[in-house]
Design a protein around this motif. Structure first.
Motif, PDB file in Angstrom:
ATOM      1  N   PRO A 124       5.559  68.640 -33.436  1.00  0.00           N
ATOM      2  CA  PRO A 124       6.054  68.670 -34.818  1.00  0.00           C
ATOM      3  C   PRO A 124       5.594  69.932 -35.531  1.00  0.00           C
ATOM      4  CG  PRO A 124       4.111  67.303 -34.710  1.00  0.00           C
ATOM      5  CD  PRO A 124       4.373  67.774 -33.298  1.00  0.00           C
ATOM      6  N   ALA A 125       6.204  70.229 -36.664  1.00  0.00           N
ATOM      7  CA  ALA A 125       5.806  71.391 -37.460  1.00  0.00           C
ATOM      8  C   ALA A 125       4.638  71.005 -38.352  1.00  0.00           C
ATOM      9  CB  ALA A 125       6.976  71.889 -38.295  1.00  0.00           C
ATOM     10  N   GLU A 126       3.579  70.573 -37.715  1.00  0.00           N
ATOM     11  CA  GLU A 126       2.338  70.205 -38.403  1.00  0.00           C
ATOM     12  C   GLU A 126       1.255  70.139 -37.347  1.00  0.00           C
ATOM     13  OE1 GLU A 126       3.016  65.361 -38.418  1.00  0.00           O
ATOM     14  OE2 GLU A 126       3.974  66.563 -39.986  1.00  0.00           O
ATOM     15  N   VAL A 127       0.016  70.350 -37.743  1.00  0.00           N
ATOM     16  CA  VAL A 127      -1.087  70.300 -36.790  1.00  0.00           C
ATOM     17  C   VAL A 127      -2.082  69.251 -37.264  1.00  0.00           C
ATOM     18  CG1 VAL A 127      -2.961  71.570 -35.690  1.00  0.00           C
ATOM     19  CG2 VAL A 127      -0.777  72.713 -36.138  1.00  0.00           C
ATOM     20  N   ASP A 128      -2.165  68.166 -36.531  1.00  0.00           N
ATOM     21  CA  ASP A 128      -3.077  67.071 -36.840  1.00  0.00           C
ATOM     22  C   ASP A 128      -4.297  67.184 -35.928  1.00  0.00           C
ATOM     23  OD1 ASP A 128      -4.425  64.723 -37.265  1.00  0.00           O
ATOM     24  OD2 ASP A 128      -2.704  63.401 -36.913  1.00  0.00           O
ATOM     25  N   PRO A 129      -5.498  67.358 -36.479  1.00  0.00           N
ATOM     26  CA  PRO A 129      -6.685  67.466 -35.622  1.00  0.00           C
ATOM     27  C   PRO A 129      -6.838  66.299 -34.653  1.00  0.00           C
ATOM     28  CG  PRO A 129      -7.226  68.024 -37.890  1.00  0.00           C
ATOM     29  CD  PRO A 129      -5.818  67.488 -37.910  1.00  0.00           C
ATOM     30  N   ALA A 130      -6.252  65.150 -34.974  1.00  0.00           N
ATOM     31  CA  ALA A 130      -6.380  63.980 -34.100  1.00  0.00           C
ATOM     32  C   ALA A 130      -5.703  64.204 -32.752  1.00  0.00           C
ATOM     33  CB  ALA A 130      -5.785  62.752 -34.774  1.00  0.00           C
ATOM     34  N   VAL A 131      -4.747  65.136 -32.692  1.00  0.00           N
ATOM     35  CA  VAL A 131      -4.050  65.357 -31.433  1.00  0.00           C
ATOM     36  C   VAL A 131      -5.000  65.917 -30.386  1.00  0.00           C
ATOM     37  CG1 VAL A 131      -3.277  67.761 -31.728  1.00  0.00           C
ATOM     38  CG2 VAL A 131      -1.829  66.143 -30.492  1.00  0.00           C
ATOM     39  N   LEU A 132      -6.103  66.527 -30.826  1.00  0.00           N
ATOM     40  CA  LEU A 132      -7.078  67.045 -29.865  1.00  0.00           C
ATOM     41  C   LEU A 132      -7.683  65.920 -29.033  1.00  0.00           C
ATOM     42  CD1 LEU A 132      -8.883  69.758 -32.031  1.00  0.00           C
ATOM     43  CD2 LEU A 132      -7.114  70.083 -30.278  1.00  0.00           C
ATOM     44  N   ASP A 133      -7.764  64.714 -29.603  1.00  0.00           N
ATOM     45  CA  ASP A 133      -8.246  63.573 -28.828  1.00  0.00           C
ATOM     46  C   ASP A 133      -7.259  63.210 -27.719  1.00  0.00           C
ATOM     47  OD1 ASP A 133     -10.505  63.364 -30.424  1.00  0.00           O
ATOM     48  OD2 ASP A 133      -9.531  61.979 -31.828  1.00  0.00           O
ATOM     49  N   GLN A 134      -5.964  63.329 -28.021  1.00  0.00           N
ATOM     50  CA  GLN A 134      -4.950  62.994 -27.025  1.00  0.00           C
ATOM     51  C   GLN A 134      -4.930  63.976 -25.861  1.00  0.00           C
ATOM     52  OE1 GLN A 134      -1.764  62.179 -30.257  1.00  0.00           O
ATOM     53  NE2 GLN A 134      -1.005  61.101 -28.459  1.00  0.00           N
ATOM     54  N   ILE A 135      -5.154  65.244 -26.165  1.00  0.00           N
ATOM     55  CA  ILE A 135      -5.127  66.245 -25.103  1.00  0.00           C
ATOM     56  C   ILE A 135      -6.521  66.511 -24.548  1.00  0.00           C
ATOM     57  CG2 ILE A 135      -3.059  67.319 -26.053  1.00  0.00           C
ATOM     58  CD1 ILE A 135      -4.807  69.594 -27.098  1.00  0.00           C
ATOM     59  N   GLY A 136      -7.507  65.767 -25.039  1.00  0.00           N
ATOM     60  CA  GLY A 136      -8.882  65.961 -24.601  1.00  0.00           C
ATOM     61  C   GLY A 136      -9.075  65.924 -23.097  1.00  0.00           C
ATOM     62  N   PRO A 137      -8.535  64.906 -22.386  1.00  0.00           N
ATOM     63  CA  PRO A 137      -8.723  64.885 -20.934  1.00  0.00           C
ATOM     64  C   PRO A 137      -8.172  66.123 -20.238  1.00  0.00           C
ATOM     65  CG  PRO A 137      -7.983  62.748 -21.724  1.00  0.00           C
ATOM     66  CD  PRO A 137      -7.880  63.690 -22.892  1.00  0.00           C
ATOM     67  N   SER A 138      -7.080  66.658 -20.767  1.00  0.00           N
ATOM     68  CA  SER A 138      -6.506  67.866 -20.176  1.00  0.00           C
ATOM     69  C   SER A 138      -7.397  69.071 -20.424  1.00  0.00           C
ATOM     70  CB  SER A 138      -5.106  68.114 -20.745  1.00  0.00           C
ATOM     71  OG  SER A 138      -4.530  69.263 -20.168  1.00  0.00           O
ATOM     72  N   LEU A 139      -7.922  69.200 -21.648  1.00  0.00           N
ATOM     73  CA  LEU A 139      -8.784  70.334 -21.961  1.00  0.00           C
ATOM     74  C   LEU A 139     -10.127  70.242 -21.238  1.00  0.00           C
ATOM     75  CD1 LEU A 139      -8.171  70.823 -25.800  1.00  0.00           C
ATOM     76  CD2 LEU A 139      -7.038  71.950 -23.878  1.00  0.00           C
ATOM     77  N   ALA A 140     -10.574  69.028 -20.966  1.00  0.00           N
ATOM     78  CA  ALA A 140     -11.871  68.858 -20.306  1.00  0.00           C
ATOM     79  C   ALA A 140     -11.884  69.478 -18.919  1.00  0.00           C
ATOM     80  CB  ALA A 140     -12.215  67.370 -20.218  1.00  0.00           C
ATOM     81  N   ARG A 141     -10.735  69.582 -18.291  1.00  0.00           N
ATOM     82  CA  ARG A 141     -10.681  70.149 -16.941  1.00  0.00           C
ATOM     83  C   ARG A 141     -11.119  71.612 -16.922  1.00  0.00           C
ATOM     84  NH1 ARG A 141      -5.771  71.580 -18.941  1.00  0.00           N
ATOM     85  NH2 ARG A 141      -4.648  73.308 -17.947  1.00  0.00           N
ATOM     86  N   LEU A 142     -11.001  72.288 -18.074  1.00  0.00           N
ATOM     87  CA  LEU A 142     -11.332  73.706 -18.144  1.00  0.00           C
ATOM     88  C   LEU A 142     -12.829  73.950 -18.051  1.00  0.00           C
ATOM     89  CD1 LEU A 142      -9.007  74.772 -21.121  1.00  0.00           C
ATOM     90  CD2 LEU A 142      -8.442  74.659 -18.679  1.00  0.00           C
TER      91      LEU A 142
END
Length: 291
Positions: A124-142
């Motif tokens: 969406p054309a908005e950035v919700d900090p909560a979305v970082l929780d949803q993508i957290g498992p993906s970012l953790a791989r880094l």
């Protein structure tokens, strides 16, 4: 079969894949910590050769240069516009997934003469900090080092996004493309957490409502309907978020497709997405494209 190429732009070297095709040029950019191979499934499902498809590794990802700084939206936009200049592409269909979708809106709003149509995939054309929780498992791989390429792919395949289904050879190739082998034989993802943190910070700077409202070209907003993230998560783009974004766009159309934030672009689901994208690119631009 795509060709791997490089172009000098904005003082760095960017890597991109040329999937070929003879139709209008479609330039694609990937998500926050992804790479250009994310679009292989869509290209194989018919996006190319119907369109000439170029998919880019953003700075700090894939095989593109990874400077220590320069990860704001302004920086990414300058990279992309510089690449278009270097390749002699005056006006293109521009598309992006997730972070790349925000970049698509940003470029379309700030360089309207360069974008014929915009494809905004699952953001969406908005950035919700909560979305970082949803993508957290993906970012953790880094943050981790893995004993081998196989061990890394096994780890990714165990993430909740793929447990039910969605893993195929194109998904494996997408994740394999980000593997960097270290001197001791272990491996890790190429993109570095520090660069991704800078890119995340850069998404909070723009006024996305104003940017969406400034986009003049026809814009396709594509939303996936399946959950993404830890158990209990919903889709990355909610129905409300999608409709708020659509309301800001001057000439927008919303479509919904099955799959989650990643799996929609691969396997049997990719054919449905390609159909929607090609129909939109071919649609008249003199009509309001909302549902």
């Amino acid at each position: 079969m795509s060709e791997s190429r490089f172009v000098e732009a904005n003082g760095i070297r960017l890597h991109y894949l040329d999937h070929g095709g003879t139709g209008p040029t479609l330039v694609l950019t990937h998500g926050l910590s992804a790479n250009a191979r994310f679009f292989d499934g869509l290209a194989a499902a018919g996006l190319a050769p119907a369109l000439r498809v170029l998919s880019f590794d953003l700075r700090g990802r894939g095989l593109s240069d990874a400077p220590d700084d320069g990860y704001t939206m302004d920086d990414h936009a300058a990279d992309l516009l510089g690449a278009l200049d270097a390749l002699g592409l005056e006006r293109v269909v521009l598309g992006g997934h997730s972070f790349g979708g925000l970049l698509t809106l940003y470029v379309a709003a700030n360089a309207p003469d360069r974008v014929e149509r915009a494809l905004v995939l699952d953001v969406p054309a908005e950035v919700d900090p909560a979305v970082l929780d949803q993508i957290g498992p993906s970012l953790a791989r880094l943050e981790q080092v893995y004993s081998s390429s196989g061990a890394y792919l096994d780890f990714v395949r165990s993430l909740p996004y793929f447990v039910a289904d969605g893993w195929d050879d194109d998904v494996a190739a997408f994740y394999e493309a980000e593997i960097e082998e270290l001197p001791d034989g272990t491996v890790r993802p190429r993109c570095r957490p520090a660069h991704i943190r800078l890119a995340v910070e850069g998404t909070f700077e723009p006024d996305w409502t104003a940017i969406a409202g400034s986009v003049e070209c026809p814009t396709l907003l594509l939303r996936t309907t399946d959950p993404f993230g830890p158990p209990g998560s919903g889709p990355i783009m909610t129905e409300d978020g999608a409709r708020r974004t659509l309301a800001h766009l001057r000439n927008g159309r919303l479509v919904e497709v099955p799959g989650n934030h990643i799996t929609f672009a691969f396997g049997h689901r990719a054919e449905r997405v390609v159909g929607e994208l090609l129909a939109f690119v071919a649609a008249p631009d003199t009509i309001r494209l909302s549902p």
